[in-house]
Design a protein around this motif. Structure first.
Motif, short mmCIF file in Angstrom:
data_model
loop_
_atom_site.label_atom_id
_atom_site.label_comp_id
_atom_site.label_asym_id
_atom_site.label_seq_id
_atom_site.Cartn_x
_atom_site.Cartn_y
_atom_site.Cartn_z
N VAL A 74 0.84 -1.21 0.00
CA VAL A 74 0.00 0.00 0.00
C VAL A 74 0.87 1.26 0.00
CG1 VAL A 74 -1.65 1.33 1.40
CG2 VAL A 74 -2.02 -1.10 1.01
N ALA A 75 1.96 1.23 0.77
CA ALA A 75 2.88 2.38 0.80
C ALA A 75 3.47 2.64 -0.58
CB ALA A 75 3.99 2.15 1.82
N CYS A 76 3.80 1.59 -1.31
CA CYS A 76 4.29 1.76 -2.69
C CYS A 76 3.23 2.45 -3.55
CB CYS A 76 4.64 0.41 -3.31
SG CYS A 76 6.17 -0.33 -2.73
N ALA A 77 2.00 2.01 -3.39
CA ALA A 77 0.91 2.56 -4.21
C ALA A 77 0.57 4.00 -3.83
CB ALA A 77 -0.33 1.68 -4.09
N PRO A 119 2.27 7.66 -7.31
CA PRO A 119 1.75 8.92 -7.86
C PRO A 119 2.82 9.88 -8.39
CG PRO A 119 0.54 8.34 -5.90
CD PRO A 119 1.70 7.40 -5.99
N PRO A 120 3.93 10.13 -7.67
CA PRO A 120 4.95 11.00 -8.26
C PRO A 120 5.57 10.39 -9.52
CG PRO A 120 5.33 10.79 -5.89
CD PRO A 120 4.26 9.81 -6.26
N LEU A 121 5.69 9.08 -9.55
CA LEU A 121 6.23 8.42 -10.74
C LEU A 121 5.31 8.62 -11.94
CD1 LEU A 121 8.40 6.58 -11.99
CD2 LEU A 121 7.03 4.64 -11.24
N LEU A 122 4.02 8.45 -11.72
CA LEU A 122 3.06 8.63 -12.83
C LEU A 122 3.05 10.08 -13.32
CD1 LEU A 122 0.10 6.45 -11.52
CD2 LEU A 122 1.71 5.90 -13.36
N LEU A 159 13.91 7.95 -14.44
CA LEU A 159 12.51 7.57 -14.64
C LEU A 159 12.35 6.07 -14.92
CD1 LEU A 159 9.84 9.00 -14.46
CD2 LEU A 159 10.00 9.54 -16.87
N TRP A 160 13.11 5.52 -15.85
CA TRP A 160 13.00 4.10 -16.15
C TRP A 160 13.47 3.27 -14.97
CZ3 TRP A 160 10.18 1.58 -19.34
CH2 TRP A 160 9.77 2.18 -20.53
N ASN A 161 14.55 3.68 -14.32
CA ASN A 161 15.06 2.97 -13.15
C ASN A 161 13.98 2.93 -12.07
OD1 ASN A 161 16.31 2.57 -10.53
ND2 ASN A 161 18.28 2.89 -11.51
N ARG A 162 13.34 4.06 -11.81
CA ARG A 162 12.28 4.13 -10.80
C ARG A 162 11.11 3.24 -11.16
NH1 ARG A 162 10.68 9.96 -10.96
NH2 ARG A 162 9.16 9.34 -9.41
N THR A 163 10.74 3.23 -12.43
CA THR A 163 9.62 2.41 -12.89
C THR A 163 9.91 0.93 -12.68
OG1 THR A 163 9.05 4.08 -14.54
CG2 THR A 163 8.14 1.88 -14.86
N ILE A 164 11.07 0.49 -13.11
CA ILE A 164 11.44 -0.92 -12.97
C ILE A 164 11.57 -1.29 -11.49
CG2 ILE A 164 13.28 -2.60 -13.42
CD1 ILE A 164 13.70 -1.07 -16.11
N THR A 165 12.16 -0.41 -10.70
CA THR A 165 12.31 -0.67 -9.26
C THR A 165 10.94 -0.83 -8.60
OG1 THR A 165 14.39 0.56 -9.19
CG2 THR A 165 13.24 0.25 -7.09
N LEU A 166 10.01 0.07 -8.90
CA LEU A 166 8.67 -0.03 -8.32
C LEU A 166 7.97 -1.31 -8.75
CD1 LEU A 166 6.35 1.19 -6.65
CD2 LEU A 166 5.61 2.36 -8.73
N LEU A 167 8.07 -1.66 -10.03
CA LEU A 167 7.42 -2.89 -10.51
C LEU A 167 8.01 -4.13 -9.86
CD1 LEU A 167 7.01 -2.06 -14.31
CD2 LEU A 167 5.22 -2.14 -12.56
N VAL A 168 9.33 -4.17 -9.70
CA VAL A 168 9.97 -5.33 -9.07
C VAL A 168 9.58 -5.43 -7.60
CG1 VAL A 168 12.21 -6.28 -8.35
CG2 VAL A 168 11.88 -5.50 -10.70
N ILE A 169 9.64 -4.31 -6.88
CA ILE A 169 9.30 -4.34 -5.46
C ILE A 169 7.82 -4.69 -5.26
CG2 ILE A 169 9.04 -2.92 -3.38
CD1 ILE A 169 11.62 -1.47 -4.23
N ALA A 170 6.93 -4.00 -5.95
CA ALA A 170 5.50 -4.27 -5.79
C ALA A 170 5.15 -5.68 -6.27
CB ALA A 170 4.69 -3.23 -6.56
#
Length: 169
Positions: free
Chosen positions: A38-41, A46-49, A132-143
């Motif tokens: 939930v914390a990830c979401a 939101p800042p990533l989007l 941006l791409w690093n953050r996106t991949i990191t979020l997807l892997v963690i979530a």
């Protein structure tokens, strides 16, 4: 010897009985993992989007500053929390952002505040846009890892309960 005597059947043992203590700690762990998901979401997505939406139009802003900025590193995971303040003709925009990315870095980060002139409420940093791409991949892997762990744990609990109830009956 007959053919049936040569065949070996697997020996299946019921899982050990789980007391209330084991069930409590399992559920506690699931709740903790769910809270991280939930914390990830809530804090990271939101800042990533919004950064994806302004990645091509964001420009450095002279009337902006970072307050309460702090970055921490956990091995290769970097977490930067900051409040960005931007003065506009209609007032001051303050936005709390959370930037999570991976990499090897020692030392401080120098950042510039960036914003889309048409959407100053989507204020961000050059650090966030550069990764941006690093953050996106990191979020997807963690979530994804958190969600997979939660699903696997719930499935194991259900399977163990069914096996235990089947062994008793």
């Amino acid at each position: 010897m007959t053919a049936s005597a040569n065949r070996t059947e697997p020996l299946r043992l019921p899982p050990p009985r789980q007391g209330w203590g084991n069930t409590f700690w399992t559920l506690f762990g699931l709740v903790a993992l769910g809270a991280l998901l939930v914390a990830c979401a809530v804090y990271t997505a939101p800042p990533l989007l919004s950064d994806w939406q302004i990645r091509d139009t964001a420009r450095p802003v002279a009337d902006a500053r970072v307050t309460d900025g702090k970055c921490s590193a956990k091995i290769v995971l970097h977490i930067c929390d900051m409040t960005l303040n931007l003065r506009t003709s209609t007032g001051t925009v303050a936005r709390r952002v959370n930037t999570v990315f991976t990499g090897v870095h020692v030392g401080d980060y120098n950042i510039r505040v960036m914003a889309d002139p048409a959407r100053p409420d989507r204020v961000t940093t050059d650090l966030a846009l550069d990764r941006l791409w690093n953050r996106t991949i990191t979020l997807l892997v963690i979530a994804g890892s958190l969600a997979a762990t939660i699903i696997a744990a719930v499935a194991a609990m259900i399977r163990n309960r069914r096996a235990a109830s089947g062994a008793m009956g």
